[in-house]
Design an enzyme around this catalytic site. Structure first.
Site, short mmCIF file in Angstrom:
data_model
loop_
_atom_site.label_atom_id
_atom_site.label_comp_id
_atom_site.label_asym_id
_atom_site.label_seq_id
_atom_site.Cartn_x
_atom_site.Cartn_y
_atom_site.Cartn_z
N GLU A 247 0.70 -1.10 -0.03
CA GLU A 247 0.15 0.18 0.07
C GLU A 247 0.97 1.41 0.13
OE1 GLU A 247 -3.28 0.06 0.13
OE2 GLU A 247 -3.85 -1.84 0.71
N CYS A 281 -2.34 9.47 2.54
CA CYS A 281 -2.12 8.76 1.31
C CYS A 281 -3.07 8.94 0.40
CB CYS A 281 -1.82 7.53 1.46
SG CYS A 281 -3.21 6.50 2.24
P1 NDP Z 1 8.32 4.97 4.28
O1 NDP Z 1 8.25 4.14 3.03
O2 NDP Z 1 9.32 5.91 4.74
O3 NDP Z 1 8.38 3.88 5.65
C1 NDP Z 1 7.18 2.97 5.81
C2 NDP Z 1 7.75 2.17 6.85
O4 NDP Z 1 8.78 1.00 6.08
C3 NDP Z 1 8.44 2.31 8.15
O5 NDP Z 1 7.95 1.71 9.25
C4 NDP Z 1 9.82 2.38 7.78
O6 NDP Z 1 10.75 2.40 8.86
C5 NDP Z 1 9.82 0.89 7.04
N1 NDP Z 1 11.15 0.70 6.23
C6 NDP Z 1 11.85 1.69 5.61
N2 NDP Z 1 12.91 1.10 4.86
C7 NDP Z 1 12.77 -0.31 5.10
C8 NDP Z 1 13.19 -1.40 4.55
N3 NDP Z 1 14.27 -1.21 3.80
N4 NDP Z 1 12.78 -2.54 4.67
C9 NDP Z 1 11.29 -2.78 5.34
N5 NDP Z 1 10.93 -1.75 5.94
C10 NDP Z 1 11.42 -0.37 5.75
O7 NDP Z 1 6.87 5.74 4.59
P2 NDP Z 1 6.43 6.58 5.49
O8 NDP Z 1 6.48 6.14 6.91
O9 NDP Z 1 7.12 7.92 5.33
O10 NDP Z 1 4.84 7.09 5.12
C11 NDP Z 1 4.53 7.97 4.25
C12 NDP Z 1 4.11 7.12 3.01
O11 NDP Z 1 2.94 6.28 3.24
C13 NDP Z 1 3.70 8.29 2.06
O12 NDP Z 1 4.10 7.80 0.63
C14 NDP Z 1 1.68 7.69 2.13
O13 NDP Z 1 1.28 7.92 0.81
C15 NDP Z 1 2.13 6.21 2.38
N6 NDP Z 1 0.90 5.76 2.78
C16 NDP Z 1 0.20 4.82 2.13
C17 NDP Z 1 -0.90 4.29 2.54
C18 NDP Z 1 -2.02 3.47 1.79
O14 NDP Z 1 -2.74 2.87 2.32
N7 NDP Z 1 -1.68 3.41 0.40
C19 NDP Z 1 -1.73 4.83 3.91
C20 NDP Z 1 -0.72 5.52 4.53
C21 NDP Z 1 0.55 6.34 4.00
P3 NDP Z 1 11.48 3.52 9.52
O15 NDP Z 1 10.08 4.79 9.62
O16 NDP Z 1 11.72 3.20 10.62
O17 NDP Z 1 12.21 4.08 8.35
#
Ligand code: NDP
Length: 499
Positions: A247, A281
């Protein structure tokens, strides 16, 4: 603290920790361990035994226990909302709304799991009439959930609640910005299941999430976050052929047709674009308005957006992730440099940590403010000669998450032409609050679905069973088969399907 700094703190043998901050003030609101691969693998191993217990309980008992959890969440709603507000900076009522919606989804998932996933008979068909066919959706076992920070309860609960209702245990890696929310959420379920590790939280940075993707015993990863990270998650999961639900972000359009209720459309555009400081999002990022009503509509948007204030006690909070402010600045500057006209705010509105509302009209379609996810309180309003052009432009980005249409006569007809996973007609983001509707996107917005029946099935493996009730008089799947048997069979098929 960065991941590198946190790891450096580990040389003494003391487990590394990191701090979560209130983005409004920079105050430390919690300290959490950085779970390494070993700790993540141990959590998954514990989850495997919890999954066995939970899977064996059956739908009725799981429904009862999830109902108890729902009550605890409601009882503690304000406490949890305060943790959300501390870690994201969003207004308390926005945090409460997030919890209300999550509770509603949990209730739906718990109540519908037996109907959607329970054993059902399937017609065996003409050729296999001697069989009794049935289908069951069995739990996967352990589901890893990786969540973002913008809706730190509602978004991961779209996976957690549905995965649990489907009979799985969950290991949840919250965003590094909202670890306290994840821990608080898991604590409320632990009360109900006597501390069994049914929902565990592992905290840390990207490496912790990657370790969860790699951990033996994880049957599926449900990821919500940015498209770039989604691709990394998928690549990591490919190493072990672990299935993924992705997502990601969006660049959601709102189309205003010539017959739209302009007051309602303007209200939806401003709420959809500015609430949660635009960090949604499925937030509205682009508006395509029919030129015949563009002036009146834009005037309403301007009046509404000008009344909004960001800040503590304001209509929306800060940018939760400091680095996002630079993205908003880049998009505003690019839109203005390419000829867009700011009608609310401007480049000076982009300050840390609170960005004030910005509305820019007539922005060229090649501006990053139109092509990339902004994730801030910036609304682009472009006029179009007709709805066909609005649909063409709405479908013009790689994303395809949600969309909104305002039209009295043609709402659903326009919705059907949009390349995306969800559409609200004459409302905004309404689909997310309807538990029976699946939530997810296409293209750069990802694939797979949370919520609804599809969301329950997403966390299962279908198992098909065919039981022979009596042998066929003319066996076709046996070496006893004769050419006469095949003649009869082919004759039957010619009669039934050949005419
Ligand atoms: P990120 O992609 O930066 O992070 C998402 C999660 O993935 C965090 O828990 C992060 O950890 C983790 N992560 C980072 N690197 C890795 C890796 N290499 N392997 C596994 N996990 C990893 O997103 P954001 O937290 O910045 O969220 C914002 C984004 O989410 C926006 O693009 C938004 O549109 C999207 N979003 C989509 C939704 C949907 O349902 N489609 C709903 C809500 C948001 P850490 O934070 O510790 O780096």
């Amino acid at each position: 603290m960065t991941a590198a700094e946190a790891s450096a703190a580990d040389v003494s043998g003391v487990p590394a920790t990191f701090e979560s901050l209130d983005p409004r003030t920079g105050d430390v609101v919690g300290t959490h361990p950085v779970h390494d691969a070993g700790a993540v693998e141990a959590a998954v191993a514990r989850a495997e035994s919890a999954a066995e217990w939970w899977g064996d309980l059956g739908h009725a008992e799981r429904r009862r226990l999830l109902g108890e959890w729902r009550k605890v969440l409601v009882r503690k709603l304000d406490d949890l909302a305060r943790v959300v507000t501390e870690e994201t900076g969003k207004p308390l009522d926005d945090a409460r709304l997030e919890l209300v919606l999550a509770v509603d989804h949990l209730d739906w998932a718990a109540k519908h799991a037996a109907r959607v996933l329970g054993r059902r008979r399937v017609a065996p068909g003409l050729l296999m009439g001697n069989q009794a066919a049935s289908l069951t959706y069995r739990p996967i076992g352990v589901v890893g959930v990786i969540g973002p920070w913008n809706y730190p309860v509602f978004t991961p609960m779209g996976s957690i609640a549905y995965a649990l209702a489907a009979g799985n245990a969950v290991v949840f890696k919250p965003s590094e910005l909202t670890p306290g929310v994840g821990v608080a959420l898991a604590d409320t379920l632990a009360e109900i299941v006597d501390g069994r590790p049914l929902l565990q939280v592992v905290t840390g940075f990207g490496e912790t999430g990657a370790a969860l993707c790699r951990a033996p015993g994880v049957g599926k990863i449900a990821f919500t976050g940015s498209t770039a990270t989604g691709k990394r998650v998928m690549a990591t999961c490919a190493e072990t052929l672990t299935p993924v639900l992705i997502e990601c972000g969006g660049k959601d359009p709102l189309i205003v047709d010539v017959d739209a209720d302009l007051e309602a459309a303007a209200d939806a555009a401003v709420w959809g674009g500015m609430s949660n400081a635009g960090q949604t999002c499925v937030g509205v990022e682009r508006v395509y308005v029919h030129e015949a009503v563009a002036e009146e509509f834009t005037a309403k948007v301007v009046a509404k957006a000008r009344r909004l204030r960001s800040g503590s006690g304001g209509d929306f909070g800060p940018m939760t992730m400091p680095a996002q402010t630079e993205v908003v600045r880049r998009h505003v500057e690019d839109a203005l440099a390419k000829g867009g006209r700011a009608v609310v705010g401007g480049a000076e509105s982009v300050r840390e940590p609170f960005v004030e509302p910005v509305v820019i009209v007539d922005v060229p379609e090649d501006s990053t403010a139109v092509t990339e996810e902004t994730f801030g309180p910036l609304l682009v309003v472009n006029r179009v000669p007709d709805v066909d052009e609005a649909v063409r432009l709405a479908n013009g980005t790689g994303y395809g998450l949600g969309a909104t249409v305002f039209s009295r006569a043609r709402g659903e007809e326009i919705a059907a032409r949009l390349r995306c996973g969800m559409v609200s007609v004459n409302g905004v983001i309404s689909f997310a609050g309807i538990p029976g509707l699946p939530f997810g996107g296409v293209g750069d917005s990802g694939f797979g679905r949370i919520h609804g029946e599809d969301g329950l099935r997403e966390f299962t493996r279908p198992q098909a069973v065919a039981r022979q009730r009596f042998p066929l008089p003319v066996p076709v799947t046996s070496f006893r088969r004769t050419s006469q048997t095949m003649k009869v069979l082919v004759g039957l098929v010619r009669l039934r399907y050949g005419r």
